[in-house]
Write a protein that holds these residues in place. Structure first.
Motif, short mmCIF file in Angstrom:
data_model
loop_
_atom_site.label_atom_id
_atom_site.label_comp_id
_atom_site.label_asym_id
_atom_site.label_seq_id
_atom_site.Cartn_x
_atom_site.Cartn_y
_atom_site.Cartn_z
N TYR A 170 0.86 -1.18 0.00
CA TYR A 170 0.00 0.00 0.00
C TYR A 170 0.90 1.23 0.00
O TYR A 170 1.95 1.24 0.66
CB TYR A 170 -0.90 0.00 1.23
N ALA A 171 0.53 2.26 -0.76
CA ALA A 171 1.34 3.48 -0.84
C ALA A 171 0.52 4.69 -0.40
O ALA A 171 -0.67 4.79 -0.71
CB ALA A 171 1.85 3.69 -2.26
N THR A 172 1.18 5.59 0.34
CA THR A 172 0.56 6.86 0.73
C THR A 172 1.48 8.00 0.29
O THR A 172 2.69 7.82 0.13
CB THR A 172 0.34 6.93 2.25
N TYR A 173 0.90 9.20 0.12
CA TYR A 173 1.69 10.36 -0.28
C TYR A 173 0.84 11.61 -0.11
O TYR A 173 -0.39 11.56 0.03
CB TYR A 173 2.15 10.24 -1.74
N THR A 174 1.51 12.75 -0.12
CA THR A 174 0.85 14.05 -0.20
C THR A 174 1.34 14.71 -1.49
O THR A 174 2.29 14.24 -2.12
CB THR A 174 1.20 14.93 1.00
N PHE A 175 0.68 15.79 -1.90
CA PHE A 175 1.13 16.45 -3.13
C PHE A 175 0.82 17.94 -3.10
O PHE A 175 -0.08 18.40 -2.39
CB PHE A 175 0.51 15.80 -4.38
N ARG A 176 1.61 18.67 -3.86
CA ARG A 176 1.40 20.09 -4.08
C ARG A 176 0.84 20.28 -5.49
O ARG A 176 1.34 19.69 -6.43
CB ARG A 176 2.71 20.86 -3.93
N GLU A 177 -0.15 21.10 -5.60
CA GLU A 177 -0.85 21.31 -6.86
C GLU A 177 -1.51 20.00 -7.30
O GLU A 177 -1.53 19.01 -6.58
CB GLU A 177 0.11 21.84 -7.93
N LYS A 178 -2.02 19.98 -8.49
CA LYS A 178 -2.71 18.81 -9.01
C LYS A 178 -1.70 17.77 -9.48
O LYS A 178 -0.72 18.10 -10.14
CB LYS A 178 -3.62 19.21 -10.16
N CYS A 179 -1.97 16.50 -9.13
CA CYS A 179 -1.09 15.40 -9.56
C CYS A 179 -1.92 14.26 -10.13
O CYS A 179 -2.96 13.89 -9.57
CB CYS A 179 -0.27 14.87 -8.39
N ASN A 180 -1.46 13.75 -11.24
CA ASN A 180 -2.03 12.54 -11.82
C ASN A 180 -1.09 11.39 -11.48
O ASN A 180 0.04 11.35 -11.96
CB ASN A 180 -2.17 12.70 -13.34
N VAL A 181 -1.56 10.48 -10.63
CA VAL A 181 -0.69 9.42 -10.10
C VAL A 181 -1.15 8.07 -10.62
O VAL A 181 -2.35 7.76 -10.62
CB VAL A 181 -0.71 9.41 -8.56
N ARG A 182 -0.20 7.29 -11.07
CA ARG A 182 -0.49 5.92 -11.50
C ARG A 182 0.30 4.96 -10.61
O ARG A 182 1.53 5.07 -10.51
CB ARG A 182 -0.10 5.71 -12.96
N ALA A 183 -0.41 4.04 -9.98
CA ALA A 183 0.24 3.04 -9.12
C ALA A 183 0.01 1.65 -9.70
O ALA A 183 -1.10 1.32 -10.12
CB ALA A 183 -0.31 3.12 -7.70
N GLU A 184 1.05 0.86 -9.73
CA GLU A 184 0.98 -0.51 -10.24
C GLU A 184 1.76 -1.43 -9.30
O GLU A 184 2.70 -1.00 -8.64
CB GLU A 184 1.60 -0.61 -11.63
N ARG A 185 1.36 -2.69 -9.30
CA ARG A 185 2.13 -3.69 -8.56
C ARG A 185 1.96 -5.03 -9.25
O ARG A 185 0.92 -5.31 -9.84
CB ARG A 185 1.68 -3.76 -7.10
N TRP A 186 2.99 -5.84 -9.15
CA TRP A 186 2.95 -7.14 -9.81
C TRP A 186 3.95 -8.09 -9.18
O TRP A 186 4.90 -7.68 -8.50
CB TRP A 186 3.22 -7.00 -11.31
N PHE A 187 3.71 -9.37 -9.41
CA PHE A 187 4.63 -10.43 -9.02
C PHE A 187 5.19 -11.08 -10.28
O PHE A 187 4.44 -11.38 -11.22
CB PHE A 187 3.92 -11.52 -8.20
N LEU A 188 6.48 -11.30 -10.30
CA LEU A 188 7.12 -12.04 -11.37
C LEU A 188 7.58 -13.38 -10.81
O LEU A 188 8.38 -13.43 -9.87
CB LEU A 188 8.32 -11.26 -11.93
N TRP A 189 7.03 -14.44 -11.37
CA TRP A 189 7.35 -15.80 -10.92
C TRP A 189 8.41 -16.42 -11.83
O TRP A 189 8.34 -16.30 -13.05
CB TRP A 189 6.11 -16.69 -10.97
N ASP A 190 9.36 -17.10 -11.23
CA ASP A 190 10.35 -17.87 -11.98
C ASP A 190 10.54 -19.20 -11.26
O ASP A 190 11.26 -19.30 -10.27
CB ASP A 190 11.67 -17.11 -12.06
N VAL A 191 9.83 -20.22 -11.74
CA VAL A 191 9.84 -21.53 -11.11
C VAL A 191 10.63 -22.50 -11.99
O VAL A 191 10.21 -22.77 -13.12
CB VAL A 191 8.41 -22.07 -10.90
N PRO A 192 11.75 -23.01 -11.52
CA PRO A 192 12.51 -23.97 -12.34
C PRO A 192 11.67 -25.21 -12.62
O PRO A 192 10.89 -25.66 -11.77
CB PRO A 192 13.72 -24.32 -11.46
N LYS A 193 11.82 -25.76 -13.81
CA LYS A 193 11.13 -27.01 -14.14
C LYS A 193 11.74 -28.14 -13.34
O LYS A 193 12.92 -28.14 -13.02
CB LYS A 193 11.24 -27.30 -15.64
N ARG A 194 10.91 -29.12 -13.02
CA ARG A 194 11.39 -30.25 -12.22
C ARG A 194 12.37 -31.09 -13.03
O ARG A 194 12.23 -31.26 -14.20
CB ARG A 194 10.21 -31.12 -11.78
#
Length: 556
Positions: A532-556
């Motif tokens: 979770y992200a929090t912030y304050t801002f001065r003047e108008k702000c257009n904010v884009r927040a993204e999050r993701w998981f990258l999986w790398d599972v070795p083959k058996r």
């Protein structure tokens, strides 16, 4: 292995022979210690023997012998359950004997070709009565005092019949798509399925309670001898003796090691400036029943770590400012071992509501802004669902059934409170969880949520969606996963797979990674999970927040 104690006169070859003997002895000891018979979980194979014929179908127990039908030869065999030796054999009155059941001193035989039940006296070798059945494809039979259970694999229905004339007493949908064998242990039915290769324990009104893998690829006949389950396998030509229950509460299988990278990114598209940006990251637990965190490296290094009111460890990454056109990222790279968890939940082994520890009650029965358990609609529906039920397991199952049947999955954005979800009838995974938890707590059953990421398709993949599910505290078992967001339309087995198992949470998948446990609003994560992200801002702000998981599972 040291051999320094050997006499010096021993030749090299003699010494090696002694070493090999000791190795073999050690292997035998270890094989015994780690054998399935010692560590057998429910469904563990204890012994087996070959069937006398190569088309084994029905199986029944008469208190002395196992009766085994062979569909190709049209024969019925009486077998010694200790070694499988044939004690008696005679032609079946059915041309294609399928199900067998023993009751009132008679053998009931289902003919898969003609749809007929034969009532056979094994002493006189005479058919006393027979009658035609309703269904087109009779398979398994099981005796229940006052009733005869029958599996029809074409209609996927289990019937309860009057054993005298075959008239219908009750019926319900079979657990999955190709039920075959069936037996009754005095309280529950056990049903094998040819397609799923599972054996299901179900109530006598058709609710699937638990399941385990069948010992072979085509389990056709089941029998109960008062202590163990016996399974005929059509493909292996083997009769297996299996454990029905055990002190083991769960099993973890399919362990694998994986690398998981998590990223939370905040972009400032301007025109103003972001200030005092903080990214709160749920730190994955060090160890769960089916998860072990081997190492974790944060980028950037967190300014501090803290623990919220629910016991969740949180990493805090601070950024003084983010100017227009800039972005910041925070996350980690984790190495973990993950496995598939499966609980073996026997309702009779679950304690009472009074057995739940006081600290659990005080912490996980409280209200919350997303739960609203004091809302009249929540309280009223909870009372209606539960009725007079007192067993915590069945309370949880009733609530789970209600939510999946009455809330259609829809991720419309935003997380509304439980009364709204109840009224609207749609919701995301989080909203279904909020309603489920609210109803559980209104019924006096502690519940919380768990969340994380799952592998989406390929072993190397990106998960943008993430997932949240519920956990219920069942006394004498602990916290057990329930996923109430699977939606309606599932088979009885499909519904049960969302209870006490992790391999289908959020849909069938090869891996699940838990990051978050919570009971409600967190002072750091809010109602969020993973981060979770929090912030304050001065003047108008257009904010884009993204999050993701990258999986790398070795083959058996």
């Amino acid at each position: 292995m040291s051999v320094r104690w050997m006499p010096a006169s021993l030749k090299r070859s003699e010494a090696m022979a002694v070493v090999m003997i000791l190795i073999r002895i050690s292997f035998v000891i270890l094989s015994f210690i780690f054998s399935p018979a010692v560590f057998a979980i429910p469904g563990g194979v204890l012994s087996s023997f070959s069937t006398p014929g190569d088309w084994p179908t029905g199986l029944a127990w008469d208190g002395r012998y196992l009766w085994c039908a062979d569909a190709r030869e049209g024969m019925i065999y009486a077998l010694d359950r200790e070694d499988g030796s044939v004690q008696e054999v005679f032609p079946s009155p059915a041309s294609s004997p399928q199900g067998l059941a023993w009751g009132r001193g008679r053998l009931y035989i289902a003919d898969g070709t003609t749809g007929t039940i034969y009532i056979f006296d094994v002493k006189t070798k005479r058919t006393e009565r027979w009658y035609k059945l309703l269904g087109p494809s009779p398979r398994g039979l099981a005796w229940d005092n006052g009733g005869l259970w029958l599996v029809d694999d074409r209609r996927d229905v289990i019937y309860k019949l009057n054993p005298e004339d075959g008239t219908l007493i009750d019926y319900f949908k079979a657990p999955a798509g190709d039920a075959w064998g069936i037996c009754f242990d005095g309280k529950y039915l056990w049903v094998s399925d040819r397609i799923t290769d599972e054996i299901y324990m179900i109530s006598t009104d058709g609710v699937v309670i638990l399941s385990f893998k069948a010992p072979g690829p085509f389990a056709t006949g089941l029998a109960w001898d008062g202590n163990f389950l016996w399974v005929n396998d059509f493909q292996d030509d083997v009769v297996y003796r299996m454990k029905r229950n055990d002190d083991e509460k769960y099993a973890v299988t399919d362990w694998r090691e994986t690398i998981i990278e998590f990223t939370h990114r905040v972009q400032n598209l301007g025109p103003g400036r972001l200030e005092d940006v903080k990214v709160y990251i749920a730190t994955p637990p060090d160890r769960l029943e089916n998860q072990e965190l081997l190492e974790i490296d944060f980028t950037p290094q967190p300014d501090s770590f803290t623990i919220d009111r629910w016991g969740q460890r949180v990493a805090i990454c601070s950024f003084p400012e983010v100017n227009p056109g800039e972005q910041i990222s925070a996350g980690y790279r984790a190495k973990a071992r993950i496995g598939n968890l499966r609980y073996y939940l026997f309702p009779d082994k679950v304690g009472t509501l009074q057995d739940i520890p006081e600290e659990i009650v005080n912490k996980y029965l409280v209200n919350g802004s997303k739960y609203r358990i004091d809302n009249p609609s929540i309280k009223g529906v909870a009372r209606k669902i539960i009725g007079s039920e007192k067993n915590p397991y069945w309370i949880a199952r009733r609530i789970h059934k209600y939510v999946i049947e009455n809330v259609r999955y829809e991720a419309a954005g935003g997380w509304d409170a439980a009364p709204v979800i109840l009224k609207r009838g749609t919701g995301s995974c989080s909203e279904s969880v909020f309603l489920f938890i609210a109803l559980c707590r209104a019924a006096g059953l502690p519940a919380r949520f768990e969340a994380g990421s799952l592998i989406r398709g390929d072993l190397t993949s990106i998960d943008y969606d993430n997932h949240r599910w519920a956990e219920v505290y069942l006394p004498k078992y602990g916290w057990v996963p329930f996923d109430p967001s699977i939606g309606g339309g599932h088979s009885p087995a499909g519904v049960a797979r969302a209870v006490g198992r992790t391999d289908v949470i959020g849909g069938p998948h090869p891996g699940l990674f838990v990051t978050t446990h919570g009971g409600g609003d967190s002072e750091y994560l809010g109602w969020n999970y993973n981060s979770y992200a929090t912030y304050t801002f001065r003047e108008k702000c257009n904010v884009r927040a993204e999050r993701w998981f990258l999986w790398d599972v070795p083959k058996r």
